[in-house]
Motif scaffolding. Structure first.
Motif, mmCIF file in Angstrom:
data_model
loop_
_atom_site.group_PDB
_atom_site.id
_atom_site.type_symbol
_atom_site.label_atom_id
_atom_site.label_comp_id
_atom_site.label_asym_id
_atom_site.label_seq_id
_atom_site.Cartn_x
_atom_site.Cartn_y
_atom_site.Cartn_z
ATOM 1 N N ASP A 78 0.736 -1.181 -0.065
ATOM 2 C CA ASP A 78 0.055 0.276 -0.111
ATOM 3 C C ASP A 78 0.971 1.299 0.068
ATOM 4 O O ASP A 78 1.280 1.548 1.018
ATOM 5 N N THR A 79 1.210 1.855 -1.406
ATOM 6 C CA THR A 79 2.170 2.901 -1.294
ATOM 7 C C THR A 79 1.154 4.439 -0.922
ATOM 8 O O THR A 79 1.934 5.286 -0.876
ATOM 9 N N SER A 80 0.087 4.144 -0.443
ATOM 10 C CA SER A 80 -0.732 5.254 -0.025
ATOM 11 C C SER A 80 -0.559 5.733 1.444
ATOM 12 O O SER A 80 -0.803 6.638 1.934
ATOM 13 N N ALA A 81 -0.166 4.540 2.079
ATOM 14 C CA ALA A 81 0.112 4.647 3.803
ATOM 15 C C ALA A 81 1.272 4.881 3.805
ATOM 16 O O ALA A 81 2.564 4.775 3.300
ATOM 17 N N PRO A 82 1.647 5.820 5.082
ATOM 18 C CA PRO A 82 3.004 6.020 5.553
ATOM 19 C C PRO A 82 3.710 4.756 5.952
ATOM 20 O O PRO A 82 3.111 3.801 6.267
ATOM 21 N N GLY A 97 4.379 13.471 6.264
ATOM 22 C CA GLY A 97 3.350 12.615 6.045
ATOM 23 C C GLY A 97 3.676 11.329 5.727
ATOM 24 O O GLY A 97 2.905 10.339 5.384
ATOM 25 N N GLY A 98 5.154 11.187 5.472
ATOM 26 C CA GLY A 98 5.629 9.857 4.702
ATOM 27 C C GLY A 98 5.845 8.773 5.821
ATOM 28 O O GLY A 98 5.926 7.644 5.649
ATOM 29 N N PHE A 99 5.921 9.135 7.144
ATOM 30 C CA PHE A 99 6.100 8.209 8.191
ATOM 31 C C PHE A 99 5.341 8.407 9.419
ATOM 32 O O PHE A 99 4.882 9.348 9.684
ATOM 33 N N GLN A 100 4.918 7.295 10.172
ATOM 34 C CA GLN A 100 4.370 7.129 11.473
ATOM 35 C C GLN A 100 5.153 6.284 12.108
ATOM 36 O O GLN A 100 5.247 5.147 12.043
ATOM 37 N N VAL A 101 5.623 7.044 13.314
ATOM 38 C CA VAL A 101 6.573 6.480 14.175
ATOM 39 C C VAL A 101 5.778 6.420 15.686
ATOM 40 O O VAL A 101 5.450 7.263 16.052
ATOM 41 N N THR A 102 5.755 5.201 16.185
ATOM 42 C CA THR A 102 5.095 5.068 17.405
ATOM 43 C C THR A 102 5.976 4.049 18.349
ATOM 44 O O THR A 102 7.114 3.745 17.938
ATOM 45 N N SER A 103 5.592 3.828 19.497
ATOM 46 C CA SER A 103 6.439 3.042 20.332
ATOM 47 C C SER A 103 5.615 2.216 21.261
ATOM 48 O O SER A 103 4.340 2.444 21.312
ATOM 49 N N ALA A 104 6.293 1.419 21.958
ATOM 50 C CA ALA A 104 5.596 0.477 22.867
ATOM 51 C C ALA A 104 6.603 -0.294 23.628
ATOM 52 O O ALA A 104 7.865 -0.352 23.313
ATOM 53 N N ILE A 116 -0.538 -4.323 17.838
ATOM 54 C CA ILE A 116 0.219 -3.224 17.532
ATOM 55 C C ILE A 116 1.376 -3.599 16.496
ATOM 56 O O ILE A 116 1.709 -2.740 15.796
ATOM 57 N N LEU A 117 1.789 -4.767 16.751
ATOM 58 C CA LEU A 117 2.772 -5.110 15.768
ATOM 59 C C LEU A 117 2.342 -5.449 14.028
ATOM 60 O O LEU A 117 2.882 -5.213 13.259
ATOM 61 N N ARG A 118 0.745 -5.600 13.971
ATOM 62 C CA ARG A 118 0.294 -5.831 12.830
ATOM 63 C C ARG A 118 0.596 -4.760 11.951
ATOM 64 O O ARG A 118 0.289 -3.574 12.134
ATOM 65 N N GLY A 119 1.070 -5.009 10.764
ATOM 66 C CA GLY A 119 1.219 -4.032 9.709
ATOM 67 C C GLY A 119 2.628 -3.051 9.911
ATOM 68 O O GLY A 119 2.622 -2.270 9.101
ATOM 69 N N ASP A 177 2.640 15.351 -3.916
ATOM 70 C CA ASP A 177 3.018 14.791 -2.604
ATOM 71 C C ASP A 177 2.679 13.261 -2.744
ATOM 72 O O ASP A 177 3.424 12.537 -1.986
ATOM 73 N N ASN A 178 1.596 13.152 -3.418
ATOM 74 C CA ASN A 178 1.099 11.489 -3.544
ATOM 75 C C ASN A 178 2.334 10.832 -4.089
ATOM 76 O O ASN A 178 2.732 9.603 -3.559
#
Length: 223
Positions: A2-6, A37-44, A81-84, A145-146
């Protein structure tokens, strides 16, 4: 793909209040400057202090390097959380093992943050030695941007495999050099050691991102 998702990056430590939040917020801040908008960084955390804010010294480190610690709440690492997730960066080799116990399919996408940074340094060194950036992310003529988001997603979702390919060239003198020290309930000096170990890894990752940012303009396709 999915190239539309970060590109989804997860950082992992134990309590999710000291180390991985610093990595999360500083990586997010730096990557936003490369491709917004190219990245989504989270933590756990593997044994998270769920709902707790970032530790004050860790929050100060984030601010010092231009990130925003506000609104952070620790959360427990789960299979959901790990999924995807496209890339998992752990603070120690032990955390890497715990991630893989939850989802073995992430074997080729999970690294300690220090080893991953060393691998990117090797890739950047090889690119420099060959006289250019290898590979460069091309973006189509008249890109919008896309297009940039799609190019970034394609590059980063294939990056773990390229990084793993140079693992043998990025081995540390001591296996302990793969780990970030845990400063929880310890002195300010230990937090400084954490910063000294973590900051260079973050810098290397962000450098690789900048060197391989999407190329815009009419010549992009020929580079």
């Amino acid at each position: 793909m999915d190239t539309s998702a970060p590109v989804r990056i997860l950082t992992v430590c134990t309590g999710n209040i000291c180390r991985s939040p610093v990595a999360e917020r500083l990586l997010q801040a730096g990557l936003d400057q490369v491709v917004l908008g190219g990245f989504q960084v989270t933590s756990a955390g593997t044994r998270a202090m769920v709902g707790y804010p970032m530790q004050p010294i860790s929050a100060n480190i984030v601010r010092t390097f231009g990130g925003d610690p506000e609104g952070f709440l620790a959360r427990q690492l789960t299979p959901q959380i790990l999924r995807g997730v496209d890339l998992v960066l752990t603070m120690t080799s032990g955390h890497r093992g715990e991630v893989l116990q939850l989802d073995a399919s992430l074997l080729k996408r999970t690294f300690t943050i220090r080893e991953f940074a060393r691998m990117l340094d090797v890739l950047d060194g090889q690119a420099s030695a060959s006289g250019g950036q290898v590979p460069v992310i091309p973006a189509a003529k008249g890109t919008d941007d896309n297009d940039s988001l799609a190019a970034t997603a394609a590059f980063w979702k294939s990056l773990p495999a390229r990084a793993a390919g140079v693992r043998h060239l990025a081995l540390p003198p001591d296996a302990a050099d793969n780990d970030i020290i845990d400063p929880y309930r310890r002195s300010a000096e230990v937090y400084r050691q954490m910063e000294d170990e973590l900051a260079p890894a973050i810098v290397s990752i962000l450098r690789h991102a900048r060197l391989n940012a999407p190329v815009r303009g009419s010549r992009a396709g020929s580079l």
